[in-house]
Write a protein that holds these residues in place. Sequence first.
Motif, PDB file in Angstrom:
ATOM      1  N   LEU A   1     -15.989  87.064  -6.891  1.00 51.95           N
ATOM      2  CA  LEU A   1     -15.596  87.288  -5.505  1.00 51.95           C
ATOM      3  C   LEU A   1     -14.207  86.723  -5.239  1.00 51.95           C
ATOM      4  O   LEU A   1     -13.346  87.377  -4.659  1.00 51.95           O
ATOM      5  CB  LEU A   1     -16.637  86.667  -4.567  1.00 51.95           C
TER       6      LEU A   1
ATOM      7  N   ASP B   1     -40.738 108.696   1.463  1.00 54.75           N
ATOM      8  CA  ASP B   1     -40.136 110.023   1.356  1.00 54.75           C
ATOM      9  C   ASP B   1     -40.814 111.015   2.289  1.00 54.75           C
ATOM     10  O   ASP B   1     -40.142 111.807   2.962  1.00 54.75           O
ATOM     11  CB  ASP B   1     -40.245 110.485  -0.113  1.00 54.75           C
TER      12      ASP B   1
ATOM     13  N   PHE C   1     -18.486  86.293   4.889  1.00 55.46           N
ATOM     14  CA  PHE C   1     -18.742  87.536   4.153  1.00 55.46           C
ATOM     15  C   PHE C   1     -19.997  87.387   3.295  1.00 55.46           C
ATOM     16  O   PHE C   1     -20.855  88.283   3.294  1.00 55.46           O
ATOM     17  CB  PHE C   1     -17.546  87.887   3.268  1.00 55.46           C
ATOM     18  N   LYS C   2     -20.116  86.295   2.598  1.00 49.76           N
ATOM     19  CA  LYS C   2     -21.271  86.105   1.714  1.00 49.76           C
ATOM     20  C   LYS C   2     -22.566  86.098   2.511  1.00 49.76           C
ATOM     21  O   LYS C   2     -23.576  86.670   2.092  1.00 49.76           O
ATOM     22  CB  LYS C   2     -21.130  84.794   0.929  1.00 49.76           C
TER      23      LYS C   2
ATOM     24  N   TYR D   1     -14.507  90.851   4.600  1.00 54.24           N
ATOM     25  CA  TYR D   1     -13.970  90.944   3.242  1.00 54.24           C
ATOM     26  C   TYR D   1     -12.472  91.198   3.298  1.00 54.24           C
ATOM     27  O   TYR D   1     -11.694  90.655   2.511  1.00 54.24           O
ATOM     28  CB  TYR D   1     -14.671  92.054   2.461  1.00 54.24           C
TER      29      TYR D   1
ATOM     30  N   MET E   1     -39.133 113.137   5.370  1.00 53.77           N
ATOM     31  CA  MET E   1     -39.193 114.596   5.460  1.00 53.77           C
ATOM     32  C   MET E   1     -39.816 115.017   6.782  1.00 53.77           C
ATOM     33  O   MET E   1     -39.381 115.996   7.401  1.00 53.77           O
ATOM     34  CB  MET E   1     -40.001 115.165   4.295  1.00 53.77           C
TER      35      MET E   1
ATOM     36  N   LYS F   1     -23.215  89.619   3.676  1.00 48.22           N
ATOM     37  CA  LYS F   1     -23.559  90.459   2.522  1.00 48.22           C
ATOM     38  C   LYS F   1     -24.999  90.194   2.098  1.00 48.22           C
ATOM     39  O   LYS F   1     -25.742  91.114   1.769  1.00 48.22           O
ATOM     40  CB  LYS F   1     -22.590  90.192   1.371  1.00 48.22           C
TER      41      LYS F   1
ATOM     42  N   LYS G   1     -37.194 113.722  -1.464  1.00 50.12           N
ATOM     43  CA  LYS G   1     -37.428 115.080  -0.948  1.00 50.12           C
ATOM     44  C   LYS G   1     -38.597 115.742  -1.676  1.00 50.12           C
ATOM     45  O   LYS G   1     -38.616 116.951  -1.870  1.00 50.12           O
ATOM     46  CB  LYS G   1     -36.160 115.929  -1.090  1.00 50.12           C
TER      47      LYS G   1
ATOM     48  N   MET H   1     -27.883  92.959   1.947  1.00 51.14           N
ATOM     49  CA  MET H   1     -28.638  93.246   0.729  1.00 51.14           C
ATOM     50  C   MET H   1     -30.131  93.156   0.995  1.00 51.14           C
ATOM     51  O   MET H   1     -30.918  93.935   0.457  1.00 51.14           O
ATOM     52  CB  MET H   1     -28.254  92.264  -0.390  1.00 51.14           C
TER      53      MET H   1
ATOM     54  N   ASN I   1     -17.545  94.273   5.989  1.00 51.66           N
ATOM     55  CA  ASN I   1     -16.344  94.710   5.283  1.00 51.66           C
ATOM     56  C   ASN I   1     -15.070  94.134   5.909  1.00 51.66           C
ATOM     57  O   ASN I   1     -14.107  93.830   5.199  1.00 51.66           O
ATOM     58  CB  ASN I   1     -16.247  96.240   5.264  1.00 51.66           C
TER      59      ASN I   1
ATOM     60  N   LEU J   1     -31.134  96.249   2.810  1.00 54.49           N
ATOM     61  CA  LEU J   1     -31.182  97.375   1.872  1.00 54.49           C
ATOM     62  C   LEU J   1     -32.452  97.336   1.039  1.00 54.49           C
ATOM     63  O   LEU J   1     -33.109  98.350   0.824  1.00 54.49           O
ATOM     64  CB  LEU J   1     -29.985  97.314   0.919  1.00 54.49           C
TER      65      LEU J   1
ATOM     66  N   ARG K   1     -32.935  98.299  -7.270  1.00 55.86           N
ATOM     67  CA  ARG K   1     -33.205  97.240  -6.285  1.00 55.86           C
ATOM     68  C   ARG K   1     -34.695  96.967  -6.099  1.00 55.86           C
ATOM     69  O   ARG K   1     -35.071  95.948  -5.526  1.00 55.86           O
ATOM     70  CB  ARG K   1     -32.597  97.608  -4.926  1.00 55.86           C
ATOM     71  N   PHE K   2     -35.519  97.883  -6.559  1.00 54.09           N
ATOM     72  CA  PHE K   2     -36.952  97.626  -6.485  1.00 54.09           C
ATOM     73  C   PHE K   2     -37.373  96.504  -7.434  1.00 54.09           C
ATOM     74  O   PHE K   2     -38.476  95.974  -7.306  1.00 54.09           O
ATOM     75  CB  PHE K   2     -37.741  98.896  -6.837  1.00 54.09           C
TER      76      PHE K   2
ATOM     77  N   THR L   1     -40.308 109.110  -4.756  1.00 50.80           N
ATOM     78  CA  THR L   1     -39.881 110.503  -4.719  1.00 50.80           C
ATOM     79  C   THR L   1     -38.664 110.627  -3.812  1.00 50.80           C
ATOM     80  O   THR L   1     -38.413 109.781  -2.953  1.00 50.80           O
ATOM     81  CB  THR L   1     -40.986 111.434  -4.159  1.00 50.80           C
TER      82      THR L   1
ATOM     83  N   ASN M   1     -35.390 100.016   1.147  1.00 53.22           N
ATOM     84  CA  ASN M   1     -35.829 100.760  -0.035  1.00 53.22           C
ATOM     85  C   ASN M   1     -37.348 100.765  -0.123  1.00 53.22           C
ATOM     86  O   ASN M   1     -37.977 101.769  -0.448  1.00 53.22           O
ATOM     87  CB  ASN M   1     -35.276 100.104  -1.299  1.00 53.22           C
ATOM     88  N   LYS M   2     -37.892  99.575   0.165  1.00 56.64           N
ATOM     89  CA  LYS M   2     -39.348  99.457   0.033  1.00 56.64           C
ATOM     90  C   LYS M   2     -40.049 100.193   1.165  1.00 56.64           C
ATOM     91  O   LYS M   2     -41.116 100.761   1.004  1.00 56.64           O
ATOM     92  CB  LYS M   2     -39.748  97.978   0.039  1.00 56.64           C
TER      93      LYS M   2
ATOM     94  N   HIS N   1     -13.211  97.855  -0.541  1.00 56.60           N
ATOM     95  CA  HIS N   1     -13.748  97.681   0.808  1.00 56.60           C
ATOM     96  C   HIS N   1     -14.749  96.536   0.897  1.00 56.60           C
ATOM     97  O   HIS N   1     -15.260  96.241   1.975  1.00 56.60           O
ATOM     98  CB  HIS N   1     -14.444  98.969   1.268  1.00 56.60           C
ATOM     99  N   GLY N   2     -15.068  95.952  -0.251  1.00 53.16           N
ATOM    100  CA  GLY N   2     -16.069  94.897  -0.236  1.00 53.16           C
ATOM    101  C   GLY N   2     -17.484  95.413  -0.457  1.00 53.16           C
ATOM    102  O   GLY N   2     -18.454  94.735  -0.134  1.00 53.16           O
TER     103      GLY N   2
END
Lengths: 490, 574
Positions: B309, A298, A278-279, A256, A302, A282, B225, A286, A253, A289, B234-235, B223, A293-294, B318-319
């Motif tokens: 961009l 969950d 920045f690119k 940026y 927990m 970023k 929680k 990404m 950021n 992220l 994004r998947f 899921t 995610n993968k 904030h980018g």
Amino acid sequence: MNTLIEAICMERCTITEGRDTGNTGGPQQPDSHAPKKTLSVLLAGFIVCAFNCYLFQVAAFPQSDENSQKTVTTSNLNELNESTGPALKPEQEIAVLKKEELELAERLMKDFPDSINAIIHMGNLWERHGDATKALEYFDKALEQDPERPDVYKSIGWFFMNKEQYEQAIEYWQKALQIDPNTPGVHHDIALALMGQNKQSQAIGELEKDIQISPRSSLSYFLLGQLYLRQKEYEKARNYYEKAIEIEPNHTNAYYGLFTLSIRLKQQDKAKEYMAVFKKLKAEDMKILKDRNKAVDDLIQMQKGAAETYMLAGQMYQAEGDFQKAEELLKGATTLDPNNILCLEKLASLYLTSNRITDAISLYRKISEIDPKDPICHLNIGILSMRLKQLEKAEKAFHNVIEVAPGFSGGYRELAQLYLRAGRGYPEARALAEKAVALEPTALNYFVLCWACDMNGDSQNAIKAIKRAIQLEPANLKYRNVYEHIKSKN
Amino acid sequence: MCMSILRARIKTISSAERQDHWRNIGCWFVAVLLVLHLSVDAFADSPILLRDVTKETSITFTHTDGGSGRHYIMETVSAGLALFDYDNDGDVDIYFLNGAPLKGTEVDVKPKNALYRNEGGWKFTDVTEQAGVGDSGYGLGVTVGDYDNDGDLDIYLNNYGPNVLYRNNGDGTFTDVAEKAGVDNGFHVGAGTCFLDADKDGDLDLYVSIYLDFSYEKHVTTTTKGFPVYANPRFYPPMPDFLYRNNGDGTFTDVSKSSGVGNHAGWGMGIVCGDYDNDGDTDVFIGNDVGENFLFQNDGTGKFEEVGLMTGAAYDLHGDEQGSMGVGCGDYDNDGLLDFYVTSYQGQLATLYRNLGSDMFEDVTLVTGSGTGTLPHVTWGNSFVDFDNNGIRDIFVACGHLQDNVEKFDDTTTYFARNLLLLNTGDGKFIDISDQSGDGMKIKLSSRGAGFDDLDNDGDVDVVILNSRREPTILRNDSPSREHWLQVRLRGVKTNRDGIGAHVKVGAGDLTQIDEVHSGRGYQGHFGSRLYFGLGNHEKVDRVEVRWIGGPVDVFENIAVDKMVTLIEGQGDG
């Protein structure tokens, strides 16, 4: 000298254990050899035991009461470890886990009715489970019991912040500051709320206070950059962006911000340069992220959350002297979150209170597998191995400390002591002790240097070193005794 | 009437009783007045009033997302809607998109899109069958435009699955010519779509945005929680969009790669086409979910360079990338430049990008307050609309979560949410007046597409909202404003027939406003084929300047207010 120090080590460990554990029925205290052992042994024992204190928790642990009336549901903990039927779907497992965790948290509140930590934890638990309203009830209850809890005000502030109720959020955060003006992060949070209200100047004021308390908060520097950019104070903006990057070189950021600033100032070359960085950052963000995610499971998330509850419960029962329950709960925590270093450390600490050194070492080994770069973990393995007279393992551990943390004097000092106690490698021991002193000129390091010089026949430097130790710790009688002893020899 | 009842009662009462009687009458009168007062609009002080008239309209459409509990991602993003005059009878009709049964879903009756003809007086008739527009594909995005320049509006559907191009036959019926025209577009998860004259040759080209790369084999279950939820986009890999050049003979050619737009993969959602840089050609803004937004700058020949961009329109201030949903386009500060408003996911403010000119945008959300109320919600259809005709554009935001069980694991938000109305205060700020703006703003459903047009031709803009899995919401604008207004309909001659892409500047005294005709906008929908200008207390329009895409500049002067005018290309002063 060597024999004296060893005697000191043994006597001091015994004394320390007796003081720390009371009448635990642990290992029998050996007969005192003080009149027959040399001072060096006593002092060496003191050193080793000083590190034992470093390992042990500060609080004394009263004897566990075998007939404790407090109960904890253990059947559920057994379920964590035993297979009791067909495998549950993850959603079902999570539902069971949530139920058990809640029951445990409620049990804590019942068994420790005066414990505000139990109430706060319940609030945190509900928040984690997505019921902010219930969480707020418990936070309010906690404040009824103790209105001087800045951490609770902080949590309540975020409840309102998430609802865009900025004024209320600020009100609670200011209460936190009234109690403790140096509560980290609160000025930052207030700044965010003020930015939400477009109160830029006030936000700047809060952020400037925040960086006084948390000078390494790259986010606060970045936000200052943003605010000054908005106010067209471009040089100030630039300075703050650069400071953020200085603290966190991959601050996406902030780049940026610099890019935007350059565009505003029509500095096309600079803009292109910052845009490129920045690119790149970023794209990396990404990817992280996407991978996260993968990877995020969950059920595992927990379990990690539940481990916190089990760990807190374990500590609370331990503090009350119920070591059996504490062990069950801490084991439960480590089962739920096997890579949670704090859980493993807490359990290791519990084992040490009852002199279960082998079990403790096993846990520290686990920690070292999770975080091989943790020097303290290797140090603990070394010191405990020494206690078990497993010198080879201890030596390896101390070498590991030096490897992962070459700027930390502990590894050099402990290895020096190992050689001195083993009666070998005196020149190496001296070199190691000198390195330790060079890194951290502490009384303890000087003491070991004294010992090493003495074993190498260099009384002059031995005396110099012990004098330095005395200067640094004038109240330490043992150092004075060693000094007198060496002087008398020469 | 109350007074005459009172008089009739008074005649037969004695004087002693009269006193008591008068006292009783007085109390009764006060009570009546009180009841009358309470039944009178409790929102009388608000400058904008939007009333729920859904039940009056006879519209029986109910949306389905075609789901069966398996949480396929497209269930969350259905759908947009279109407002347009399909039969050229002078009033705006409504076309709702519908989902379709996905794998695992069985239905007795296939759900379809629905076209409702506006009969006037807030009555609508379902003419889907007779019009032949009851597509049973999985509806996501829709746009409207006269692609064949034959004087009537055609419909393009951007579905999950094959797309549809309904050519308007001019007699109230449509024919699907997508395959023949070359725009059926294979099998993708569609999103927003727009007609635009990218190469300024007088006919409408077609921009087709794609959401992501999905197949049942790639379906991800997840899921939160312990509760089953729809997976994060994004998947699924992002996809490049498509641009089809109109060949002028009823067919299109895929120019995605050669135009440049096909070289950028994103998670396209809402899109809008507009001349943000005022250079006389149409550019394209794509709100990409979970990724940087794209701004494709047209070089005037239909070749595009992605400048999001560089211009500051890709990310927030904030980018950070946003979960972009719908895109509104309009000049909120009357500085002559088109701004963008992009709705977003929970935990993010909807973002207002102010056009600074010189190819620069600035995220002014915080300083304007234009994100107020959006943080706890997922936000979708939106637009800049001057609801009270005072000459400055307000913002309407449709809200509603996409996780239908969200309250079970996050009580800071809700699946059903009321929509938002942000009043433009005229000094660059917005304030939330949702609470004071009529019963229409109290409805809590999970809204998606929203359209804004004058459905009753009374001079103010009304609202139509498509709600996920439910009936739509129709809001009549009953604002007390007596301000003046002008509605402008364009008729191209050499340029495309509906003036799509044309830039209109209206000057009335010290008030100057601009707008453009867009095909496809907001959340994957279409509305506003005619332009709306609130004029405040200005009693005449001095000048209307129309810059036709690929055509001349026409100037029309001294136009009366409070009417709709049709401006024909070439008939103004050059």
